[in-house]
Write an enzyme that holds these catalytic residues in place. Sequence first.
Site, PDB file in Angstrom:
ATOM      1  N   GLU A  86       0.822  -1.211   0.000  1.00  0.00           N
ATOM      2  CA  GLU A  86       0.000   0.000   0.000  1.00  0.00           C
ATOM      3  C   GLU A  86       0.854   1.259   0.000  1.00  0.00           C
ATOM      4  O   GLU A  86       1.925   1.284   0.585  1.00  0.00           O
ATOM      5  CB  GLU A  86      -0.857   0.028   1.268  1.00  0.00           C
ATOM      6  CG  GLU A  86      -1.839  -1.102   1.315  1.00  0.00           C
ATOM      7  CD  GLU A  86      -2.696  -1.053   2.564  1.00  0.00           C
ATOM      8  OE1 GLU A  86      -2.741   0.004   3.230  1.00  0.00           O
ATOM      9  OE2 GLU A  86      -3.306  -2.075   2.864  1.00  0.00           O
ATOM     10  N   CYS A  99       3.273   8.328   1.240  1.00  0.00           N
ATOM     11  CA  CYS A  99       3.667   7.399   2.294  1.00  0.00           C
ATOM     12  C   CYS A  99       3.942   6.053   1.626  1.00  0.00           C
ATOM     13  O   CYS A  99       3.032   5.474   1.021  1.00  0.00           O
ATOM     14  CB  CYS A  99       2.507   7.309   3.279  1.00  0.00           C
ATOM     15  SG  CYS A  99       2.741   6.103   4.557  1.00  0.00           S
ATOM     16  N   CYS A 106       5.059  -7.134   8.094  1.00  0.00           N
ATOM     17  CA  CYS A 106       6.042  -6.630   9.059  1.00  0.00           C
ATOM     18  C   CYS A 106       6.291  -7.705  10.102  1.00  0.00           C
ATOM     19  O   CYS A 106       5.394  -8.460  10.449  1.00  0.00           O
ATOM     20  CB  CYS A 106       5.499  -5.371   9.729  1.00  0.00           C
ATOM     21  SG  CYS A 106       6.678  -4.575  10.848  1.00  0.00           S
ATOM     22  N   CYS A 110       3.419  -5.140  16.320  1.00  0.00           N
ATOM     23  CA  CYS A 110       2.780  -4.169  17.238  1.00  0.00           C
ATOM     24  C   CYS A 110       1.279  -4.476  17.305  1.00  0.00           C
ATOM     25  O   CYS A 110       0.647  -4.742  16.273  1.00  0.00           O
ATOM     26  CB  CYS A 110       3.031  -2.748  16.777  1.00  0.00           C
ATOM     27  SG  CYS A 110       4.793  -2.379  16.655  1.00  0.00           S
ATOM     28  N   CYS A 113      -1.562  -2.344  15.298  1.00  0.00           N
ATOM     29  CA  CYS A 113      -1.267  -2.005  13.895  1.00  0.00           C
ATOM     30  C   CYS A 113      -1.838  -3.052  12.938  1.00  0.00           C
ATOM     31  O   CYS A 113      -1.659  -4.256  13.147  1.00  0.00           O
ATOM     32  CB  CYS A 113       0.247  -1.912  13.736  1.00  0.00           C
ATOM     33  SG  CYS A 113       0.791  -1.749  12.026  1.00  0.00           S
ATOM     34  N   CYS A 347      -2.199   2.433   6.905  1.00  0.00           N
ATOM     35  CA  CYS A 347      -1.595   1.378   6.089  1.00  0.00           C
ATOM     36  C   CYS A 347      -1.879   0.009   6.671  1.00  0.00           C
ATOM     37  O   CYS A 347      -1.912  -0.194   7.860  1.00  0.00           O
ATOM     38  CB  CYS A 347      -0.105   1.619   5.943  1.00  0.00           C
ATOM     39  SG  CYS A 347       0.194   2.717   4.566  1.00  0.00           S
TER      40      CYS A 347
HETATM   41  N1  SAH Z   1       7.240   0.441  11.071  1.00  0.00           N
HETATM   42  C1  SAH Z   1       7.398   1.832  11.155  1.00  0.00           C
HETATM   43  C2  SAH Z   1       6.732   2.597  10.035  1.00  0.00           C
HETATM   44  C3  SAH Z   1       5.409   2.104   9.570  1.00  0.00           C
HETATM   45  S1  SAH Z   1       4.063   2.300  10.693  1.00  0.00           S
HETATM   46  C4  SAH Z   1       6.940   2.343  12.501  1.00  0.00           C
HETATM   47  O1  SAH Z   1       6.342   1.585  13.246  1.00  0.00           O
HETATM   48  O2  SAH Z   1       7.245   3.490  12.820  1.00  0.00           O
HETATM   49  C5  SAH Z   1       3.677   4.023  10.486  1.00  0.00           C
HETATM   50  C6  SAH Z   1       3.114   4.686  11.717  1.00  0.00           C
HETATM   51  O3  SAH Z   1       1.733   4.282  11.925  1.00  0.00           O
HETATM   52  C7  SAH Z   1       3.839   4.344  13.013  1.00  0.00           C
HETATM   53  O4  SAH Z   1       4.020   5.489  13.800  1.00  0.00           O
HETATM   54  C8  SAH Z   1       2.881   3.374  13.649  1.00  0.00           C
HETATM   55  O5  SAH Z   1       3.125   3.226  15.011  1.00  0.00           O
HETATM   56  C9  SAH Z   1       1.549   4.001  13.298  1.00  0.00           C
HETATM   57  N2  SAH Z   1       0.383   3.154  13.476  1.00  0.00           N
HETATM   58  C10 SAH Z   1       0.264   1.845  13.271  1.00  0.00           C
HETATM   59  N3  SAH Z   1      -0.986   1.425  13.555  1.00  0.00           N
HETATM   60  C11 SAH Z   1      -1.673   2.533  13.941  1.00  0.00           C
HETATM   61  C12 SAH Z   1      -3.018   2.764  14.359  1.00  0.00           C
HETATM   62  N4  SAH Z   1      -3.895   1.774  14.457  1.00  0.00           N
HETATM   63  N5  SAH Z   1      -3.372   4.025  14.677  1.00  0.00           N
HETATM   64  C13 SAH Z   1      -2.474   5.035  14.579  1.00  0.00           C
HETATM   65  N6  SAH Z   1      -1.203   4.883  14.200  1.00  0.00           N
HETATM   66  C14 SAH Z   1      -0.801   3.642  13.878  1.00  0.00           C
HETATM   67 FE1  SF4 Z   2       5.467  -2.909  11.917  1.00  0.00          FE
HETATM   68 FE2  SF4 Z   2       3.128  -1.733  12.334  1.00  0.00          FE
HETATM   69 FE3  SF4 Z   2       4.860  -1.984  14.335  1.00  0.00          FE
HETATM   70 FE4  SF4 Z   2       5.375  -0.272  12.333  1.00  0.00          FE
HETATM   71  S1  SF4 Z   2       3.693  -0.136  13.805  1.00  0.00           S
HETATM   72  S2  SF4 Z   2       6.781  -1.750  13.287  1.00  0.00           S
HETATM   73  S3  SF4 Z   2       4.471  -1.408  10.613  1.00  0.00           S
HETATM   74  S4  SF4 Z   2       3.852  -3.666  13.263  1.00  0.00           S
END
Ligand code: SAH
Ligand code: SF4
Length: 357
Positions: A86, A99, A106, A110, A113, A347
């Site tokens: 995406e 973006c 990944c 997390c 996410c 994303c």
């Molecule tokens: N892996 C990297 C970059 C991709 S995620 C990282 O974690 O920083 C991009 C951003 O989206 C990160 O700040 C992540 O923590 C945030 N993110 C992921 N899921 C989210 C959610 N449900 N609501 C808000 N931010 C989210």
């Molecule tokens: Fe991976 Fe999502 Fe965690 Fe970023 S926030 S490191 S994309 S699992």
Amino acid sequence: MLALSDMLPHELREHLTPAYRAEQVFAWLHQKGVQSYDEMTNLPRDLRESLAEKFNIANCTVAHKQMSRDGTTKFLFALHDGTHIESVVMRYEHGISICVSTQAGCRMGCKFCATGGQGFTRNLTAGEIAAQVYAAQRELPPLSLRDISSKPTPGGGDCKEGSKITHIVLMGMGEPLDNYHNTLRFLRLITHPKGQNISQRRISLSTCGLVPQIEQLANEKLGVTLSVSLHASNDNLRDTIMPINRKYPIAQLLAACKHYTEQTGRRISIEYALLRGVNDTPAHARELAALLQGMLVHVNLIPANEVGRGYEPSSPEHVRRFQQALQQHRINATVRRSLGKDIDAACGQLRNRTECR
Ligand code: SAH
Ligand code: SF4
């Protein structure tokens, strides 16, 4: 093996003589963003054929496209092997930002996410990260007379540079520092003066906190902004929502951020997604302020996106109180405008929908 679209000009010169041919090929790939040899019309046919036998060119095809009322466009791209990723294009007063994804899926897991819940498919190549920029650029409306007039159009996000993508955030699917070498190669490609020539200052790289790679990136002394997804004000809490914290706890992560600032002079962006009832009280804000005291940082508060993993966004009132508590402790914080809400612009969401259908 490198694809043609992964190569920097000096690498292309190893395969192409005379040297101006390498410059032509680099310009086709990274200035004009072509995805096939057929489009390189100033190259002799036999050269195109012999290159095609030896090297691939990364390409992204649009599998799905959604446009939001606020001008945000989300793309689901298919790569050559059918992998889906995406990218999201956002329009701001200061320009057009994309973006991009650095991995399909990944490994970091997390809990809040959408991508984190999908597991890991593979790393993207540098050319595939760049191809998202070029493929999205092709989909944007061409320059119009209105774009050329110097006055920005309110809400339209058109800027003096017309419909050109001017800013890049590595915040799509995946953890860029878990794909370190390809990510760095991408940065070198996309900032190259003979290609898109995007300034390092217009690029942000977001990480969940891989400490050794942050140190390594600091030593590259690039001018890109480092965004750190912190999302918690103490280790116990962060351990529960971001598994990487058990390996690299907050103190180590913030020490690496300080090193990044020392090496590059750049302010760090701290990303903090507010999750209802989890990390969003004024007490959390005070704890966060204490952690960040004395650092060159800016906090971005993000009301979390609901992605079906059991977490809910904090209420606007909680967001406001959190921001105030930070500001009382002299920590700069802005509430990030959430773009593209109506189109699953977080994303991982679109891929989830498409692949679960
Ligand atoms: N892996 C990297 C970059 C991709 S995620 C990282 O974690 O920083 C991009 C951003 O989206 C990160 O700040 C992540 O923590 C945030 N993110 C992921 N899921 C989210 C959610 N449900 N609501 C808000 N931010 C989210
Ligand atoms: Fe991976 Fe999502 Fe965690 Fe970023 S926030 S490191 S994309 S699992």
